[in-house]
Motif scaffolding. Structure first.
Motif, mmCIF file in Angstrom:
data_model
loop_
_atom_site.group_PDB
_atom_site.id
_atom_site.type_symbol
_atom_site.label_atom_id
_atom_site.label_comp_id
_atom_site.label_asym_id
_atom_site.label_seq_id
_atom_site.Cartn_x
_atom_site.Cartn_y
_atom_site.Cartn_z
ATOM 1 N N GLU A 1 0.834 -1.208 0.000
ATOM 2 C CA GLU A 1 0.000 0.000 0.000
ATOM 3 C C GLU A 1 0.867 1.257 0.000
ATOM 4 N N ALA A 2 1.912 1.251 0.820
ATOM 5 C CA ALA A 2 2.802 2.406 0.892
ATOM 6 C C ALA A 2 3.563 2.596 -0.423
ATOM 7 N N LEU A 3 3.986 1.508 -1.037
ATOM 8 C CA LEU A 3 4.681 1.600 -2.325
ATOM 9 C C LEU A 3 3.753 2.122 -3.418
ATOM 10 N N ALA A 4 2.510 1.658 -3.417
ATOM 11 C CA ALA A 4 1.543 2.135 -4.401
ATOM 12 C C ALA A 4 1.285 3.632 -4.211
ATOM 13 N N ALA A 5 1.210 4.078 -2.967
ATOM 14 C CA ALA A 5 1.011 5.501 -2.694
ATOM 15 C C ALA A 5 2.210 6.309 -3.181
ATOM 16 N N ARG A 6 3.414 5.770 -3.003
ATOM 17 C CA ARG A 6 4.628 6.461 -3.470
ATOM 18 C C ARG A 6 4.627 6.572 -4.989
ATOM 19 N N CYS A 7 4.236 5.516 -5.672
ATOM 20 C CA CYS A 7 4.139 5.558 -7.136
ATOM 21 C C CYS A 7 3.119 6.612 -7.559
ATOM 22 N N GLU A 8 2.001 6.665 -6.866
ATOM 23 C CA GLU A 8 0.972 7.655 -7.200
ATOM 24 C C GLU A 8 1.501 9.073 -6.989
ATOM 25 N N GLN A 9 2.289 9.290 -5.924
ATOM 26 C CA GLN A 9 2.894 10.608 -5.703
ATOM 27 C C GLN A 9 3.750 11.010 -6.899
ATOM 28 N N TRP A 10 4.585 10.089 -7.349
ATOM 29 C CA TRP A 10 5.445 10.370 -8.498
ATOM 30 C C TRP A 10 4.621 10.686 -9.744
ATOM 31 N N LEU A 11 3.584 9.897 -9.982
ATOM 32 C CA LEU A 11 2.756 10.095 -11.173
ATOM 33 C C LEU A 11 1.996 11.415 -11.108
ATOM 34 N N MET A 12 1.485 11.777 -9.945
ATOM 35 C CA MET A 12 0.777 13.049 -9.800
ATOM 36 C C MET A 12 1.738 14.223 -9.997
ATOM 37 N N GLY A 13 2.948 14.086 -9.490
ATOM 38 C CA GLY A 13 3.961 15.122 -9.695
ATOM 39 C C GLY A 13 4.305 15.281 -11.164
ATOM 40 N N ALA A 14 4.427 14.167 -11.867
ATOM 41 C CA ALA A 14 4.722 14.216 -13.296
ATOM 42 C C ALA A 14 3.567 14.865 -14.050
ATOM 43 N N LYS A 15 2.342 14.532 -13.676
ATOM 44 C CA LYS A 15 1.174 15.137 -14.323
ATOM 45 C C LYS A 15 1.151 16.636 -14.100
ATOM 46 N N GLN A 16 1.444 17.076 -12.893
ATOM 47 C CA GLN A 16 1.473 18.512 -12.600
ATOM 48 C C GLN A 16 2.532 19.220 -13.437
ATOM 49 N N ARG A 17 3.681 18.601 -13.583
ATOM 50 C CA ARG A 17 4.743 19.197 -14.403
ATOM 51 C C ARG A 17 4.332 19.289 -15.864
ATOM 52 N N LEU A 18 3.685 18.243 -16.376
ATOM 53 C CA LEU A 18 3.212 18.268 -17.758
ATOM 54 C C LEU A 18 2.128 19.319 -17.951
ATOM 55 N N ASP A 19 1.201 19.400 -17.010
ATOM 56 C CA ASP A 19 0.155 20.417 -17.093
ATOM 57 C C ASP A 19 0.746 21.820 -17.079
ATOM 58 N N ALA A 20 1.731 22.050 -16.216
ATOM 59 C CA ALA A 20 2.372 23.367 -16.132
ATOM 60 C C ALA A 20 3.100 23.694 -17.430
ATOM 61 N N ALA A 21 3.783 22.713 -18.010
ATOM 62 C CA ALA A 21 4.496 22.942 -19.275
ATOM 63 C C ALA A 21 3.507 23.224 -20.400
ATOM 64 N N ARG A 22 2.397 22.500 -20.418
ATOM 65 C CA ARG A 22 1.372 22.724 -21.447
ATOM 66 C C ARG A 22 0.752 24.106 -21.295
ATOM 67 N N ASP A 23 0.450 24.491 -20.041
ATOM 68 C CA ASP A 23 -0.123 25.808 -19.786
ATOM 69 C C ASP A 23 0.849 26.910 -20.204
ATOM 70 N N ALA A 24 2.135 26.718 -19.921
ATOM 71 C CA ALA A 24 3.135 27.709 -20.303
ATOM 72 C C ALA A 24 3.247 27.809 -21.823
#
Length: 81
Positions: free
Chosen positions: A52-75
């Motif tokens: 469960e903790a590992l899955a949550a860590r993977c989700e953190q990484w994926l959400m961070g990557a999504k935020q970075r992509l969204d920010a780059a697209r918005d820019a």
């Protein structure tokens, strides 16, 4: 209940320091081990908690990557206006 708390601490130890790939690979190993069946209920619970903790860590990484992509697209979209 003390044993459960200690297990939880051990189950999540070091996860915050893992890269996405490390967490994903270890999660795969945990799932495989759970599928084979742990010798005791306590070991099964510890594996489940770690998974469960590992899955949550993977989700953190994926959400961070999504935020970075969204920010780059918005820019990029803001630069075209």
């Amino acid at each position: 209940m003390e044993a459960m708390t200690g297990t939880n601490d051990a189950a999540t130890a070091g996860i915050d320091d893992l890269s996405f790939e490390q967490a994903r690979d270890e999660l795969g190993r945990v799932v495989a081990e759970l599928e084979q069946g742990a010798p005791t209920l306590e070991q099964s619970l510890a594996l489940w908690e770690r998974g469960e903790a590992l899955a949550a860590r993977c989700e953190q990484w994926l959400m961070g990557a999504k935020q970075r992509l969204d920010a780059a697209r918005d820019a990029a979209e803001g630069g075209e206006a």
